[in-house]
Design a protein around this motif. Structure first.
Motif, PDB file in Angstrom:
ATOM      1  N   GLY A 327      -7.509   4.294   0.563  1.00 49.84           N
ATOM      2  CA  GLY A 327      -8.741   4.652   1.260  1.00 49.84           C
ATOM      3  C   GLY A 327      -9.000   6.145   1.318  1.00 49.84           C
ATOM      4  O   GLY A 327      -9.859   6.597   2.074  1.00 49.84           O
TER       5      GLY A 327
ATOM      6  N   GLU B  74     -13.354   3.117  -1.869  1.00 52.51           N
ATOM      7  CA  GLU B  74     -14.344   2.343  -1.103  1.00 52.51           C
ATOM      8  C   GLU B  74     -13.878   0.899  -0.919  1.00 52.51           C
ATOM      9  O   GLU B  74     -14.106   0.291   0.132  1.00 52.51           O
ATOM     10  CB  GLU B  74     -15.706   2.382  -1.800  1.00 52.51           C
ATOM     11  CG  GLU B  74     -16.356   3.752  -1.687  1.00 52.51           C
ATOM     12  CD  GLU B  74     -17.697   3.828  -2.417  1.00 52.51           C
ATOM     13  OE1 GLU B  74     -18.391   2.790  -2.529  1.00 52.51           O
ATOM     14  OE2 GLU B  74     -18.026   4.940  -2.873  1.00 52.51           O
ATOM     15  N   MET B  77     -11.474   0.884   1.847  1.00 55.53           N
ATOM     16  CA  MET B  77     -12.136   0.996   3.147  1.00 55.53           C
ATOM     17  C   MET B  77     -12.820  -0.313   3.548  1.00 55.53           C
ATOM     18  O   MET B  77     -13.030  -0.564   4.728  1.00 55.53           O
ATOM     19  CB  MET B  77     -13.154   2.149   3.152  1.00 55.53           C
ATOM     20  CG  MET B  77     -12.533   3.539   3.022  1.00 55.53           C
ATOM     21  SD  MET B  77     -11.155   3.859   4.159  1.00 55.53           S
ATOM     22  CE  MET B  77     -12.044   4.021   5.695  1.00 55.53           C
ATOM     23  N   LYS B 105      -7.704   7.194   8.315  1.00 54.09           N
ATOM     24  CA  LYS B 105      -8.817   6.668   7.512  1.00 54.09           C
ATOM     25  C   LYS B 105      -9.183   5.261   7.959  1.00 54.09           C
ATOM     26  O   LYS B 105     -10.354   4.896   7.986  1.00 54.09           O
ATOM     27  CB  LYS B 105      -8.429   6.617   6.027  1.00 54.09           C
ATOM     28  CG  LYS B 105      -8.297   7.971   5.376  1.00 54.09           C
ATOM     29  CD  LYS B 105      -9.652   8.544   5.011  1.00 54.09           C
ATOM     30  CE  LYS B 105      -9.479   9.995   4.578  1.00 54.09           C
ATOM     31  NZ  LYS B 105     -10.669  10.800   4.837  1.00 54.09           N
ATOM     32  N   SER B 106      -8.175   4.452   8.244  1.00 54.49           N
ATOM     33  CA  SER B 106      -8.441   3.047   8.541  1.00 54.49           C
ATOM     34  C   SER B 106      -8.712   2.805  10.018  1.00 54.49           C
ATOM     35  O   SER B 106      -9.180   1.736  10.385  1.00 54.49           O
ATOM     36  CB  SER B 106      -7.258   2.184   8.101  1.00 54.49           C
ATOM     37  OG  SER B 106      -6.960   2.436   6.759  1.00 54.49           O
ATOM     38  N   GLN B 149      -2.681   0.638   7.155  1.00 58.42           N
ATOM     39  CA  GLN B 149      -4.044   0.333   6.692  1.00 58.42           C
ATOM     40  C   GLN B 149      -4.574  -0.972   7.281  1.00 58.42           C
ATOM     41  O   GLN B 149      -5.770  -1.104   7.507  1.00 58.42           O
ATOM     42  CB  GLN B 149      -4.041   0.249   5.154  1.00 58.42           C
ATOM     43  CG  GLN B 149      -5.428   0.174   4.523  1.00 58.42           C
ATOM     44  CD  GLN B 149      -5.372  -0.181   3.035  1.00 58.42           C
ATOM     45  OE1 GLN B 149      -4.294  -0.224   2.430  1.00 58.42           O
ATOM     46  NE2 GLN B 149      -6.525  -0.455   2.456  1.00 58.42           N
TER      47      GLN B 149
END
Lengths: 369, 246
Positions: A327, B74, B77, B105-106, B149
């Motif tokens: 990510g 992406e 995500m 990020k997650s 994540q």
């Protein structure tokens, strides 16, 4: 503590701090500040260390004149001759026998007047068994259109003494920089140079020479260089292993982001039983710019251990994709890999300074890398 | 839900997937069997979005969005995660660094210190990622990253390869944990696709279905445990015939 604060114009503060200078003098044993040709600040809080401007030191110590220009040849090139003919100032520092400085000493050389040619001469003496870490923060004002810096530094590392000499450069696009350094290390002494340059210069050219004169002397030259487009870094080091059981390492991590880097290293095994190692790792970020690794090893003795490794390439695509699969966007993945490649852990710096430099590297993220 | 329809993929000009279709609903774990070179890893890498794997036909949909030309980050995500078999090492990036970045990020709320302890990774956290890691250490580090994540859909590329029995127990139970296999079937949200040669993972992550992939085509869809037993007895040839007679 306010009497120790270093006064600089507000607009210059960020640039100077980025070069590793603590203007509040926290975590520093003393400071020397020279802006253009003028010394504006001299402090030393550590007992057993004397620090003076070079002019004052020459008045006080007649012997100093005899020592000057013994390690650096004044006729080396036109720049050195220029610095010899017209030295503006510089610092003298003498660490007494057995004194170990508990905190680094910082010296700042700042160029802020347009077309100014800064000419510096520093003399450093470490007596037997002493220790000192010097942080040289060298910078130019961001609004400077043109300028230059020539810095002569002669360092005498006594028996069993250790000098750590960290230099952080943060010049500007049209500034020419030519340090001329030489070091003599006596028996059992250690000299460690850490060089960090991550931003613009017109040309930075230097090739310091260390003479390992006594048995068991050690010299290490570490450098991290990132050359933005339009910058030329022609850097490296030469170590003469002139005594038995001496030890030398030259390690560089260079990244071209469109700029030119010449990473030189010359190791001369002039005595038996020496160890010398040279490592140049280069990373090209664009199809532009240059990295040239020039390692040289010389010896006339059979009982030596001398080696070099050099590798130049681009970032491994697999590493980028791996981070992206977690990510992390591509640009961030690249800057994380570049920051990792320029591994400041190599230097063994004091933790506070290591953090400052890491922060500095982080601030480059998103800066077009 | 992951839906792959008639997917055709080439790598370096060679066709490796020749029309693969499969659907993995939320909460289900599916297993992929097949001989070496049959295209199993290619399928996972294509779903993750590795650019070497060129899609020449068909589609990959995840929760109603087409992934075909979406960049890897992406996809991650969106909630797709990968457990790599042979991840690259990266000098200067510590396992603790990457864990923190992934977590940020997650937006997960895991505690890296607790996870490191549970995965017996505390001593590896300050090391450069995958640099000199043993087989078991790589697997545990991959799990650490997946825990940071918490993807909705996870792909595992041979989680048992190069792992000793003791590590297998730890890794298997943590995968079971990630896939919510202890949660009531109707409540599970996580789904996954697992490549396995040895089938050991089935002892931990009791899969819902199994497939055999032969020469770039799915030949069989069956109860995972039963399919594995068949392959153990009869090899993959049987699968080939099984579907051909249908």
């Amino acid at each position: 503590m306010s009497e120790y604060k270093i006064e600089v114009e507000a607009k210059d503060r960020e640039k100077i701090e980025r070069a590793g200078i603590n203007l509040d003098e926290n975590n520093r044993s003393g400071s020397f500040m020279m802006a253009n040709g003028t010394v504006s600040h001299v402090t030393m809080r550590q007992e057993g260390i004397e620090m003076l401007s070079i002019q004052k030191a020459m008045e006080k110590y007649p012997w100093l004149n005899e020592k000057m220009w013994t390690l650096v040849n004044k006729d080396k090139d036109e720049f050195t001759r220029d610095a010899y003919a017209d030295t503006q100032s510089g610092y003298f520092i003498k660490v007494s026998k057995g004194v170990k400085a508990y905190m680094p000493f910082q010296a700042c050389f700042f160029v802020k007047q347009d077309r100014f040619k800064q000419k510096v001469h520093n003399m450093i003496f470490l007596e037997e068994g002493s220790f000192l870490h010097i942080i040289n923060g060298c910078a130019a004002a961001s609004y400077l259109a043109e300028g230059s810096h020539i810095g002569v530094t002669e360092m005498f590392v006594g028996k069993d003494a250790t000098l750590m000499y960290t230099m952080i450069h943060d010049w500007a696009k049209n500034v020419e920089v030519r340090p001329r350094s030489a070091i003599r290390v006596e028996e059992g002494g250690t000299y460690i140079s850490n060089y960090i340059a991550l931003r613009d210069t017109k040309i930075t050219q230097m090739f310091p020479v260390a003479d390992l004169a006594g048995r068991g002397a050690v010299a290490k030259f570490n450098s991290l260089i990132l050359a933005p487009e339009g910058s030329i870094y022609d850097t490296g080091a030469r170590v003469m292993l002139n005594a038995e059981n001496t030890h030398a390492e030259i390690i560089s991590r260079t990244v071209s982001n469109g700029g030119d880097i010449i990473a030189r290293g010359k190791l001369e095994g002039n005595a038996p039983n020496v160890y010398a190692h040279l490592e140049c790792d280069g990373l090209m970020l664009k199809d532009k710019g240059l990295i040239s690794a020039i390692p040289e090893l010389d010896t006339r003795f059979k009982d030596v251990n001398m080696s070099h490794e050099a590798a130049i390439g681009k970032i491994d695509e697999e590493q980028i994709l791996y981070l992206m699969s977690r990510g992390i966007p591509k640009a961030e993945a690249i800057s994380a890999i570049v920051s990792g490649f320029m591994d400041v852990k190599l230097f063994g710096l004091p933790p506070a300074l290591e953090e400052e430099i890491k922060k500095n590297l982080k601030s480059l993220e998103g800066g077009g890398m | 839900m992951l839906e792959i329809k008639n997917l055709k993929v080439g790598i370096y000009g060679k066709e490796v997937l020749k029309g693969v279709s499969l659907t993995i609903p939320d909460g289900e774990t599916h297993v992929l069997f097949g001989p070496n070179g049959s295209g199993k890893t290619s399928l996972l890498m294509t779903v993750m979005g590795y650019p070497q794997y060129k899609i020449t036909g068909g589609s990959i949909m995840f929760n109603g969005r087409e992934l075909n030309s979406m960049p890897i980050d992406e996809r991650a995500m969106l909630g797709i995660g990968m457990f790599f078999q042979r991840p690259p090492s990266i000098k200067g990036i510590k396992l603790s660094d990457i864990t923190e970045i992934i977590k940020a990020k997650s937006g997960t709320r895991m505690d890296p210190a607790v996870a490191a302890k549970a995965l017996n990774l505390e001593y590896l956290m300050p090391r450069d990622i995958n640099n000199g890691f043993s087989g078991g250490e790589i697997k545990r580090s991959e799990l650490m990253q997946l825990f940071a994540q918490k993807p909705a859909f996870m792909m595992f590329d041979e989680p048992e390869s190069g792992v000793d029995i003791e590590n297998m127990k730890l890794i298997g139970s943590k995968i079971r944990n990630l896939l919510e296999r202890d949660v009531d079937k109707t409540q599970r949200t996580k789904s996954s696709l697992i490549i396995t040669h040895t089938g050991y993972i089935l002892d931990y992550a009791d899969a819902d279905y199994g497939y055999t992939l032969l020469d770039g085509v799915i030949k069989c869809r069956h109860d995972a445990r039963k399919l594995f037993e068949d392959i153990q007895h009869n090899g993959f040839r049987e699968c080939d015939e099984c579907l051909n007679t249908k």
